[in-house]
Design a protein around this motif. Structure first.
Motif, PDB file in Angstrom:
ATOM      1  N   PHE A  15      27.117 110.681  58.139  1.00  0.00           N
ATOM      2  CA  PHE A  15      27.367 109.545  57.263  1.00  0.00           C
ATOM      3  C   PHE A  15      28.765 108.984  57.521  1.00  0.00           C
ATOM      4  CE2 PHE A  15      23.961 111.618  54.861  1.00  0.00           C
ATOM      5  CZ  PHE A  15      23.138 110.521  54.604  1.00  0.00           C
ATOM      6  N   ALA A  16      28.887 107.675  57.403  1.00  0.00           N
ATOM      7  CA  ALA A  16      30.154 107.000  57.695  1.00  0.00           C
ATOM      8  C   ALA A  16      31.063 106.993  56.467  1.00  0.00           C
ATOM      9  CB  ALA A  16      29.893 105.587  58.189  1.00  0.00           C
ATOM     10  N   ASP A  17      31.434 108.190  56.031  1.00  0.00           N
ATOM     11  CA  ASP A  17      32.514 108.379  55.057  1.00  0.00           C
ATOM     12  C   ASP A  17      33.778 108.605  55.880  1.00  0.00           C
ATOM     13  OD1 ASP A  17      30.599 108.321  53.046  1.00  0.00           O
ATOM     14  OD2 ASP A  17      30.505 110.496  52.836  1.00  0.00           O
ATOM     15  N   LEU A  18      34.723 107.672  55.815  1.00  0.00           N
ATOM     16  CA  LEU A  18      35.862 107.687  56.725  1.00  0.00           C
ATOM     17  C   LEU A  18      37.145 107.305  55.995  1.00  0.00           C
ATOM     18  CD1 LEU A  18      34.131 105.715  59.628  1.00  0.00           C
ATOM     19  CD2 LEU A  18      34.672 108.165  59.654  1.00  0.00           C
ATOM     20  N   VAL A  19      38.269 107.784  56.544  1.00  0.00           N
ATOM     21  CA  VAL A  19      39.575 107.352  56.053  1.00  0.00           C
ATOM     22  C   VAL A  19      40.488 107.113  57.248  1.00  0.00           C
ATOM     23  CG1 VAL A  19      40.287 109.772  55.681  1.00  0.00           C
ATOM     24  CG2 VAL A  19      41.573 107.920  54.614  1.00  0.00           C
ATOM     25  N   LEU A  20      41.166 105.982  57.220  1.00  0.00           N
ATOM     26  CA  LEU A  20      42.163 105.632  58.228  1.00  0.00           C
ATOM     27  C   LEU A  20      43.537 105.821  57.600  1.00  0.00           C
ATOM     28  CD1 LEU A  20      42.599 104.292  61.097  1.00  0.00           C
ATOM     29  CD2 LEU A  20      42.818 102.121  59.849  1.00  0.00           C
ATOM     30  N   PHE A  21      44.394 106.617  58.254  1.00  0.00           N
ATOM     31  CA  PHE A  21      45.722 106.841  57.692  1.00  0.00           C
ATOM     32  C   PHE A  21      46.765 106.883  58.793  1.00  0.00           C
ATOM     33  CE2 PHE A  21      44.091 111.133  58.470  1.00  0.00           C
ATOM     34  CZ  PHE A  21      45.186 111.850  58.944  1.00  0.00           C
ATOM     35  N   ASP A  22      48.007 106.710  58.391  1.00  0.00           N
ATOM     36  CA  ASP A  22      49.140 106.776  59.314  1.00  0.00           C
ATOM     37  C   ASP A  22      49.742 108.169  59.223  1.00  0.00           C
ATOM     38  OD1 ASP A  22      51.554 106.614  60.669  1.00  0.00           O
ATOM     39  OD2 ASP A  22      51.941 104.551  60.037  1.00  0.00           O
ATOM     40  N   PRO A  23      49.601 108.993  60.260  1.00  0.00           N
ATOM     41  CA  PRO A  23      50.107 110.369  60.168  1.00  0.00           C
ATOM     42  C   PRO A  23      51.623 110.457  60.055  1.00  0.00           C
ATOM     43  CG  PRO A  23      49.369 109.891  62.398  1.00  0.00           C
ATOM     44  CD  PRO A  23      48.957 108.720  61.553  1.00  0.00           C
ATOM     45  N   LEU A  24      52.312 109.398  60.416  1.00  0.00           N
ATOM     46  CA  LEU A  24      53.780 109.404  60.348  1.00  0.00           C
ATOM     47  C   LEU A  24      54.305 109.037  58.971  1.00  0.00           C
ATOM     48  CD1 LEU A  24      54.695 107.730  63.762  1.00  0.00           C
ATOM     49  CD2 LEU A  24      54.501 110.180  63.216  1.00  0.00           C
ATOM     50  N   THR A  25      53.528 108.303  58.185  1.00  0.00           N
ATOM     51  CA  THR A  25      54.033 107.814  56.897  1.00  0.00           C
ATOM     52  C   THR A  25      53.250 108.302  55.688  1.00  0.00           C
ATOM     53  OG1 THR A  25      52.711 105.781  56.945  1.00  0.00           O
ATOM     54  CG2 THR A  25      54.879 105.717  58.017  1.00  0.00           C
ATOM     55  N   ILE A  57      47.765 105.706  53.371  1.00  0.00           N
ATOM     56  CA  ILE A  57      46.303 105.672  53.393  1.00  0.00           C
ATOM     57  C   ILE A  57      45.912 104.207  53.558  1.00  0.00           C
ATOM     58  CG2 ILE A  57      44.163 106.169  52.159  1.00  0.00           C
ATOM     59  CD1 ILE A  57      45.642 108.703  52.931  1.00  0.00           C
ATOM     60  N   LEU A  58      45.373 103.853  54.723  1.00  0.00           N
ATOM     61  CA  LEU A  58      45.234 102.451  55.086  1.00  0.00           C
ATOM     62  C   LEU A  58      43.894 101.855  54.692  1.00  0.00           C
ATOM     63  CD1 LEU A  58      46.903 102.700  58.595  1.00  0.00           C
ATOM     64  CD2 LEU A  58      47.969 102.172  56.387  1.00  0.00           C
ATOM     65  N   GLU A  59      42.813 102.621  54.842  1.00  0.00           N
ATOM     66  CA  GLU A  59      41.502 102.123  54.449  1.00  0.00           C
ATOM     67  C   GLU A  59      40.545 103.295  54.260  1.00  0.00           C
ATOM     68  OE1 GLU A  59      38.346  98.499  55.465  1.00  0.00           O
ATOM     69  OE2 GLU A  59      40.158  98.772  56.693  1.00  0.00           O
ATOM     70  N   THR A  60      39.619 103.138  53.344  1.00  0.00           N
ATOM     71  CA  THR A  60      38.623 104.154  53.038  1.00  0.00           C
ATOM     72  C   THR A  60      37.240 103.518  53.065  1.00  0.00           C
ATOM     73  OG1 THR A  60      40.228 105.253  51.572  1.00  0.00           O
ATOM     74  CG2 THR A  60      37.924 105.904  51.348  1.00  0.00           C
ATOM     75  N   TRP A  61      36.277 104.223  53.691  1.00  0.00           N
ATOM     76  CA  TRP A  61      34.900 103.748  53.754  1.00  0.00           C
ATOM     77  C   TRP A  61      33.975 104.803  53.160  1.00  0.00           C
ATOM     78  CZ3 TRP A  61      38.394 103.140  57.683  1.00  0.00           C
ATOM     79  CH2 TRP A  61      38.578 101.854  58.218  1.00  0.00           C
ATOM     80  N   VAL A  62      33.006 104.372  52.369  1.00  0.00           N
ATOM     81  CA  VAL A  62      31.978 105.259  51.809  1.00  0.00           C
ATOM     82  C   VAL A  62      30.618 104.757  52.262  1.00  0.00           C
ATOM     83  CG1 VAL A  62      30.904 106.139  49.699  1.00  0.00           C
ATOM     84  CG2 VAL A  62      33.393 105.897  49.820  1.00  0.00           C
TER      85      VAL A  62
END
Length: 485
Positions: free
Chosen positions: A426-436, A453-458
């Motif tokens: 399932f496309a449960d995803l999170v895009l994040f910046d590991p540096l910040t 935490i840049l974007e979250t998908w459910v």
């Protein structure tokens, strides 16, 4: 014409949820599933996102919440979780579940943590599940049935005693029915007054419903202080008796005289894990939060008030300060504040780190979304693990941190095709910046969005975008143990 999909995230650093080393790849999403992972230059999509220098992980699974009511209340109420990258919440913890019982008057503490009687309107789990289907949550929901809720109903509120065989059988029947209707397990809160008089045999009698349903047993143990080892043994005994996997909720060693005892508790759990399925969740703070119980206050444990029905203006203030202003004892001040909740500074940082770094540890916020002045864990748990503990302190790798929030948790709870990045999941995803990435919520200002935490998908739909907030998407589903959902 190039094949098309709904979404392609290109050139991201992938943490796939298994704990394996990170790698660079593109990810394609069609509908609610990940359809491809790799070099996807030949694919086109309705939306393409360049993620160079950013990290992409499975959506985080909050292993321990009290979001039973919050998941029914729309995107803004779940912003505290989506803004951390959380895509699935486990509800019904600590023996508290908003179904399958109705309440005609305010429920006793701690059941009132999820609301007064106006919110206890579900006389079956099927009714709760139907509400989730009719008004979907922006996040996925995995539900446990609470012993305290069942107990108050079956015993007509007379809970200061063991249940009779007939009452225990009624509870077992209600649990069995709820498991058939889509609940996934049974939780207890043996620390609390409505549950404390339940002997081990009663818990086993009710939990028998788990055996045929393949459900899981999750517990806020009877004691997390002097008798923590005895409570661990009781927990393991219950799991063995009904042949159910066990999860110890928010594992900790409380009170100054027990600081350091995780060097005893963790080996005890490890020994048990050789013969039965056991895991635990933990939150990354030295303070817990629950209802205010005056008789359990101690002078050496500082308390911050999170809510009070008669004195709402005291939310966020220290109990010591309130008591001094009123010129009464802390105990008397606590009595005057009831019904109320508090934050209790009762753990030691080395224990928190030792427990969190253990290979069986999952991450759970234990956040209380209806508190007027909540513990910062409600808004900061997952970014805190990634930023403070993994990146800044190096307590464990970022890969291990993500695994504790995703693949490991999905495996423990039996969440099919969740918690991993791979084709077919399932496309449960999170895009994040590991540096910040970092938590910004504090005990002074607890309701603050995390950084990085840049974007979250459910289920393939964007639910949160940094700088924009919650979207209108409500694609969350009820997840049932060991069933595709």
């Amino acid at each position: 014409m190039a094949p098309r999909c709904d979404l392609i995230i290109r050139d991201g650093t992938i943490f796939d949820g298994t704990g394996a080393p990170r790698f660079k790849a593109d990810i394609a999403v069609t509908g609610d599933r990940i359809t491809a992972v790799g070099e996807l230059g030949a694919l086109a999509a309705d939306r393409e996102l360049i993620a160079t220098g950013k990290a992409l992980a499975p959506g985080f699974i909050d292993a321990h919440t009290h979001d039973d009511r919050a998941v029914l209340s729309g995107p803004e109420c779940m912003l505290c979780k989506m803004s951390q990258g959380v895509t699935t919440v486990v509800v019904g913890n600590c023996g508290i579940s908003i179904s399958p019982v109705k309440m005609k008057s305010r429920p006793p503490p701690p059941l009132d943590l999820v609301g007064d009687e106006s919110f206890w309107t579900f006389d079956s789990f099927a009714a709760y599940a139907e509400q989730l289907k009719r008004k979907p949550s922006p996040v996925n929901t995995y539900a446990l049935i609470g012993h305290m809720s069942l107990r108050i109903d079956a015993m007509n509120g007379d809970t200061a005693r063991p249940a009779s065989d007939k009452e225990a059988e009624r509870m077992r029947g209600q649990l069995a029915e709820a498991l058939k209707e889509g609940a996934s397990g049974f939780s207890t809160g043996l620390y609390y007054p409505p549950n404390i008089h339940a002997p081990t045999d009663e818990v086993i009698a009710v939990a028998e419903a788990l055996r045929t349903a393949g459900g899981i047993y999750v517990t806020h143990m009877r004691n997390e202080a002097d008798d923590v080892l005895l409570s661990i043994e009781e927990t393991l005994k219950i799991g063995r008796a009904v042949d159910a996997p066990v999860v110890i909720s928010h594992h900790k060693c409380t009170m100054p005289e027990n600081f350091g005892r995780s060097i005893e508790t963790l080996p005890a759990i490890d020994r048990a894990a050789m013969d039965q399925q056991v895991a635990f969740d933990v939150y990354p703070y030295i303070a817990g939060s629950t209802v205010l119980i005056p008789d359990r206050l101690r002078q050496d444990v500082s308390v911050q008030i999170t809510w009070s029905i008669p004195y709402p203006e005291m939310s966020g203030r220290l109990l010591d300060t309130i008591a001094k202003e009123w010129m009464i004892s802390n105990h008397a001040a606590a009595e005057r504040l009831l019904p109320a909740g508090g934050i209790f500074f009762q753990m030691d940082e080395p224990d928190v780190q030792r427990i969190m770094s253990h290979h069986l540890a999952m991450i759970g916020s234990d956040g209380l979304p209806h508190d007027a002045f909540p513990h910062p864990r409600l808004w900061g748990t997952f970014p805190r693990v990634l930023g403070h503990y993994a990146r800044d302190l190096g307590l464990f790798s970022m890969e291990a941190a993500v695994n504790k929030m995703t693949g490991h948790t999905a495996s423990v709870f039996g969440m099919v095709d969740r918690g991993v990045i791979r084709p077919g999941a399932f496309a449960d995803l999170v895009l994040f910046d590991p540096l910040t990435v970092r938590d910004t919520a504090t005990f002074e200002t607890p309701a603050v969005l995390a950084d990085g935490i840049l974007e979250t998908w459910v289920n393939g739909q964007s639910t949160y975008i940094y700088g924009v907030g919650a979207t209108d998407a409500r694609e969350g589903r009820l997840i049932t143990r060991n069933r595709p959902s």
